[in-house]
Design a protein around this motif. Sequence first.
Motif, PDB file in Angstrom:
ATOM      1  N   LEU A  18       0.862  -1.178   0.000  1.00  0.00           N
ATOM      2  CA  LEU A  18       0.000   0.000   0.000  1.00  0.00           C
ATOM      3  C   LEU A  18       0.899   1.229   0.000  1.00  0.00           C
ATOM      4  CD1 LEU A  18      -3.276   0.642   1.918  1.00  0.00           C
ATOM      5  CD2 LEU A  18      -1.510   2.411   1.858  1.00  0.00           C
ATOM      6  N   ILE A  19       0.750   2.053  -1.019  1.00  0.00           N
ATOM      7  CA  ILE A  19       1.643   3.198  -1.212  1.00  0.00           C
ATOM      8  C   ILE A  19       0.813   4.465  -1.318  1.00  0.00           C
ATOM      9  CG2 ILE A  19       3.482   4.166  -2.645  1.00  0.00           C
ATOM     10  CD1 ILE A  19       3.834   1.259  -3.778  1.00  0.00           C
ATOM     11  N   THR A  20       1.194   5.483  -0.574  1.00  0.00           N
ATOM     12  CA  THR A  20       0.504   6.770  -0.674  1.00  0.00           C
ATOM     13  C   THR A  20       1.319   7.726  -1.545  1.00  0.00           C
ATOM     14  OG1 THR A  20       1.551   7.786   1.280  1.00  0.00           O
ATOM     15  CG2 THR A  20      -0.413   6.423   1.661  1.00  0.00           C
ATOM     16  N   GLY A  21       0.619   8.688  -2.118  1.00  0.00           N
ATOM     17  CA  GLY A  21       1.306   9.693  -2.935  1.00  0.00           C
ATOM     18  C   GLY A  21       1.895   9.120  -4.200  1.00  0.00           C
ATOM     19  N   CYS A  22       1.096   8.348  -4.957  1.00  0.00           N
ATOM     20  CA  CYS A  22       1.603   7.650  -6.145  1.00  0.00           C
ATOM     21  C   CYS A  22       1.451   8.445  -7.436  1.00  0.00           C
ATOM     22  CB  CYS A  22       0.895   6.309  -6.312  1.00  0.00           C
ATOM     23  SG  CYS A  22       1.254   5.108  -5.024  1.00  0.00           S
ATOM     24  N   LEU A  42      -0.732  -4.632  -5.366  1.00  0.00           N
ATOM     25  CA  LEU A  42      -0.485  -3.206  -5.172  1.00  0.00           C
ATOM     26  C   LEU A  42      -1.773  -2.445  -4.925  1.00  0.00           C
ATOM     27  CD1 LEU A  42       1.273  -0.591  -5.416  1.00  0.00           C
ATOM     28  CD2 LEU A  42       0.882  -0.721  -7.897  1.00  0.00           C
ATOM     29  N   VAL A  43      -1.751  -1.656  -3.847  1.00  0.00           N
ATOM     30  CA  VAL A  43      -2.801  -0.670  -3.609  1.00  0.00           C
ATOM     31  C   VAL A  43      -2.125   0.685  -3.782  1.00  0.00           C
ATOM     32  CG1 VAL A  43      -4.516   0.247  -2.008  1.00  0.00           C
ATOM     33  CG2 VAL A  43      -3.947  -2.208  -1.968  1.00  0.00           C
ATOM     34  N   ALA A  44      -2.363   1.299  -4.937  1.00  0.00           N
ATOM     35  CA  ALA A  44      -1.745   2.585  -5.268  1.00  0.00           C
ATOM     36  C   ALA A  44      -2.752   3.691  -4.990  1.00  0.00           C
ATOM     37  CB  ALA A  44      -1.321   2.615  -6.732  1.00  0.00           C
ATOM     38  N   THR A  45      -2.349   4.695  -4.234  1.00  0.00           N
ATOM     39  CA  THR A  45      -3.287   5.734  -3.837  1.00  0.00           C
ATOM     40  C   THR A  45      -2.763   7.124  -4.191  1.00  0.00           C
ATOM     41  OG1 THR A  45      -2.447   6.182  -1.591  1.00  0.00           O
ATOM     42  CG2 THR A  45      -3.894   4.263  -1.871  1.00  0.00           C
ATOM     43  N   ALA A  46      -3.697   8.028  -4.378  1.00  0.00           N
ATOM     44  CA  ALA A  46      -3.395   9.432  -4.628  1.00  0.00           C
ATOM     45  C   ALA A  46      -4.650  10.226  -4.323  1.00  0.00           C
ATOM     46  CB  ALA A  46      -2.960   9.655  -6.071  1.00  0.00           C
ATOM     47  N   ARG A  47      -4.489  11.486  -4.045  1.00  0.00           N
ATOM     48  CA  ARG A  47      -5.665  12.322  -3.802  1.00  0.00           C
ATOM     49  C   ARG A  47      -6.575  12.334  -5.028  1.00  0.00           C
ATOM     50  NH1 ARG A  47      -3.480  17.988  -1.839  1.00  0.00           N
ATOM     51  NH2 ARG A  47      -1.909  17.418  -3.377  1.00  0.00           N
ATOM     52  N   ASN A  48      -5.988  12.365  -6.196  1.00  0.00           N
ATOM     53  CA  ASN A  48      -6.750  12.319  -7.442  1.00  0.00           C
ATOM     54  C   ASN A  48      -6.393  11.032  -8.177  1.00  0.00           C
ATOM     55  OD1 ASN A  48      -8.040  12.677  -9.849  1.00  0.00           O
ATOM     56  ND2 ASN A  48      -7.030  14.596 -10.383  1.00  0.00           N
ATOM     57  N   PRO A  49      -7.258  10.015  -8.137  1.00  0.00           N
ATOM     58  CA  PRO A  49      -6.922   8.721  -8.745  1.00  0.00           C
ATOM     59  C   PRO A  49      -6.729   8.790 -10.253  1.00  0.00           C
ATOM     60  CG  PRO A  49      -9.216   8.771  -8.041  1.00  0.00           C
ATOM     61  CD  PRO A  49      -8.576   9.995  -7.486  1.00  0.00           C
ATOM     62  N   SER A  50      -7.193   9.865 -10.907  1.00  0.00           N
ATOM     63  CA  SER A  50      -6.971   9.981 -12.353  1.00  0.00           C
ATOM     64  C   SER A  50      -5.493  10.118 -12.671  1.00  0.00           C
ATOM     65  CB  SER A  50      -7.741  11.182 -12.916  1.00  0.00           C
ATOM     66  OG  SER A  50      -7.234  12.399 -12.394  1.00  0.00           O
ATOM     67  N   SER A  51      -4.683  10.506 -11.672  1.00  0.00           N
ATOM     68  CA  SER A  51      -3.238  10.632 -11.874  1.00  0.00           C
ATOM     69  C   SER A  51      -2.541   9.275 -11.883  1.00  0.00           C
ATOM     70  CB  SER A  51      -2.629  11.504 -10.774  1.00  0.00           C
ATOM     71  OG  SER A  51      -2.776  10.899  -9.497  1.00  0.00           O
ATOM     72  N   LEU A  52      -3.303   8.205 -11.672  1.00  0.00           N
ATOM     73  CA  LEU A  52      -2.731   6.858 -11.634  1.00  0.00           C
ATOM     74  C   LEU A  52      -2.960   6.104 -12.940  1.00  0.00           C
ATOM     75  CD1 LEU A  52      -3.947   5.876  -8.027  1.00  0.00           C
ATOM     76  CD2 LEU A  52      -1.769   6.922  -8.704  1.00  0.00           C
ATOM     77  N   GLY A  53      -3.236   6.851 -14.006  1.00  0.00           N
ATOM     78  CA  GLY A  53      -3.527   6.233 -15.294  1.00  0.00           C
ATOM     79  C   GLY A  53      -2.383   5.437 -15.870  1.00  0.00           C
ATOM     80  N   TYR A  54      -1.182   5.613 -15.360  1.00  0.00           N
ATOM     81  CA  TYR A  54      -0.033   4.851 -15.843  1.00  0.00           C
ATOM     82  C   TYR A  54      -0.074   3.391 -15.409  1.00  0.00           C
ATOM     83  CZ  TYR A  54       1.686   5.694 -11.089  1.00  0.00           C
ATOM     84  OH  TYR A  54       1.816   5.746  -9.724  1.00  0.00           O
TER      85      TYR A  54
END
Length: 305
Positions: A18-22, A42-54
């Motif tokens: 689990l990773i914050t600020g991804c 993997l649990v990938a997190t960010a304030r805006n999940p749209s930034s995790l499109g990679y």
Amino acid sequence: MNPVNQTPYQLPADATWLITGCSSGIGRAIAEFIASKPNQRLVATARNPSSLGYLSDSNTNILKLALDVASPTSVENAFKAAAAHFGASFHIDVVVNNAGYSLAGDTEAATEEETHNELETNFFGTVRVTMAAVKVMRQHKEHRGGVIYNISSIAGVCAFPGHAFYHAGKFAVEGWSESVAQEMHPDWNINFCIVEPGAIKTNFEFSSMKHTKPHEAYAGEDMPARKMDAFVKEHLHAGVGVEPIAVARVLYHVADRGEKVPLHLPLTATAIQLITMKLQGRLEELETVKDLSAIDKGEPQFKLH
């Protein structure tokens, strides 16, 4: 001090990270690296999940979640969502508390809101995620234990002008982590690692740094904070720093190598050099004040006028 991280740790073959600020920088590099491992989850997190499109949308071993570490409700919901996604097999083996930003500028100009928000994210956010993870780690029967990486910085050991509240948050992360690590029962096999990176090639200065309003009393080029600003900009333009993937590789290696997890992990030669200088300076200072400090030794070792 009570001993910490007492037994060698072995990363499970199907470990869940689990990773914050991804969204960028170190967090993104770690998330991409873990996603490349076929059996790791993997649990990938960010304030805006749209930034995790990679990250892949079709890989069931990857879960992308919205998480604002400054919100207790957001943290609670993220853990619930992860448990629901992975079902009865849900466990957390590695947490990387990476979310954070720097508040730069003249301390006298900082507002109450700016200072509280900085500590809310950098310190209390780390606390929230860590304690939620500890609960999962110690209660799981088959996968009891894990590694909690709290991303500090050389800024958590060495302080420089113009970043007082960023230092406050990172110093707090260091002290808090050292204390709570000692609260863990050895049978729980929960290991803490305070990661202290030096210069990393990220867009931290541009996307993860906020600035206080300039204060006219500190505007002169001869002011310490302005000299520090110039020094940092010079080194950034010179390309100083290591790639974030280097951080990802070493964190994976520490968890996977089957050895004890270090409580402190400076990263980069510069970090080691600056931390060494800081500690040596403290020892030298102790020597100069020991006669003043030993107030429990009876009569003072100095003359009173």
